[in-house]
Design a protein around this motif. Sequence first.
Motif: not given
Lengths: 199, 465
Positions: A33-34, B35, B39, B43, B82-83, B85-86, B89-90
């Motif tokens: 995710t980065t 997804e 992300p 960010e 986690s991706q 979930e991210q 969240r976003n």
Amino acid sequence: MQAFKTLHSTAVPLPIEEVDTDQIIPARFLKATTREGFGDNLFRDWRYDEKGQPRAGFVLNNPVYQGKILLAGRNFGCGSSREHAAWALYDYGFRVVVSSFFADIFRANALNNGLLPVQVSEEVLHECFSAVEADPAARFVADLANQRFKIDATGRAVSFDIDPYKKHCLLEGLDDLDYLLSIQNDILRYEQQRAAVAL
Amino acid sequence: MSAQTLFDKIWSRHIVARAGGDTEVLYIDRHFIHEVTSPQAFEGLRQRQLPVFRPAQTIATADHNVPTRNQQLPIQEERSRSQIEQLSRNCADFGIELYGLGHPRQGIVHVIGPELGITQPGMTIVCGDSHTSTHGAFGCIAFGIGTSQVEQTLATQCLLQQKPKQMRIRVEGQLQAGVTAKDIILHIISRLSASGGTGHFIEYAGPAIRALSMEARMTICNMSIEMGARGGLIAPDETTFRYLKGRPFAPQGDAFAKAAEEWASLYTDEGAAFDAEYIFQAGEIEPMVTFGTNPGMGIGISQRIPEPEKQSPSFRKALSYMGLQPGQQMKGQAVQYVFIGSCTNARIEDLRSVASFVKGKQKSPGINAMIVPGSRQVEAQAKAEGLDRIFAEAGFDFREPGCSACLGMNEDKVPAGAYCVSTSNRNFEGRQGPGARTILASPLTAAATAIAGCLADVREHYQQN
Ligand code: SF4
């Protein structure tokens, strides 16, 4: 984004055509995710075997070839829109990719990340490959301000195209978002005129 | 005013400003996110402390990196979880509607946009995914973008673009029985090559295109990117309006009639100029299969793999990866996997055509056959029509929606060395898993292959019947 001015460097030859973004960075490495760390998996399945051991035949595993310029066959970066491909090349250390043809989305992604795509003729590309084959220490110059690409060994210099707006961005290290934010009033005016249908 | 193309008409209505050179600021009506390519964009917004400018014009779903079994359970693989979930969240933080896992509207982004009526004629549509070209089937300008551009769209609802060149591809005549939209597009790409459309937007026209359903038109536009084109589009008509009417996001009641009237003005004027034009004859198109590692390396099922006099290293490399020989016939080639799915061919019509073929038959014992619906709605519809039972009885594994083995991000992978007939859009090396050998084909060809155990010519079935 880092500004790009002029680069003098040796080059890494990859004389394969239609290198797609799935080769540059396979999908299973897109779970991050980065933006960082993609260079480790650049060309993963060409570079490493199933056990994770470097494949001796692949150019990135050959210490003879080094440099910040990647020379690649035509239609480089075709396929998926994943910007991770540009991130992986940049993260690995490349700053210029030379090819006789670039896929559209890849070209845009590269320019948005300070990676300069230099499109040359098939003939010039061939000359680049020959120069590196003859001498892996052969050097090249990519000069953005003058839009010139030079093969030191043969002295051949050619010009390359880049949109004036993108050139300005790259030279100054500005990205599209800076520009778009600066014209927000125009965007609001446009919306009012068109009374855009919101969902 | 001079004659305009369909593309010109939509493009010119969306120009906000000029940025110098040939670069224009294009307004974006609809933005889809998922997804995998979003992300880093969120960010970026956080770093710059920017809000999403028009959250109501963005729709999110989870599709690329989701399991196709037990979607009600937590995702086991940690990075995938986690991706996802991210993304949740976003979307929550920035006020974006999310059709996530388990939601009745979840599915592959290019399947749900049209099926919900979010995709409409005359719009500009983007998504961080190259197959955004699919939406062009409705007569809109739809194209894939990178993550930096996802961030720009979120922040400003605009993108910097240079107007692409324009190509028109006309398909005349009528298709043979057993030949589908997928075969049309694979045929075109095999003729024009995997880079034949680079720099262009393609308008598909002609009687054979007009005769296609919306879902079949989506299959055509979907694969425009496999010629390197930025996108493809088809002028909207009665077929388009009929499809859209009553969909949740389509205009309702009187507003629909008004919208349809406006949409009807979206066509290419007589005499409008294109940078390139091609004409194909539908009747000459066979069921297509690919033999190499890009979608341009395709042939009719009755043909032999070409033997070019001067074989480029790339051609040799592709055939050696595929374990195939020049001069070899593809029909009869043994296959171990069949994958029916993806944004190219996982809509309800695709599933119906597969079901009609496999009903009462059994898949060959050596074949592992998987069907992955394009969305929750497609899955529900298939179940309502009893297709799931037909699939089960024929020995096919009917999964839950997602991109699945189209790109092998989840566990749905094809093992190294195995051949897979796939209804997806890319036969790149390793696309379906490291070492996997992908043969692209239509859902009908995939179904016939699953039954026969080797690559089959589906036309024989129609001749017999
Ligand atoms: S189904 Fe395949 S091509 Fe379509 S969006 Fe998903 S990964 Fe991309």
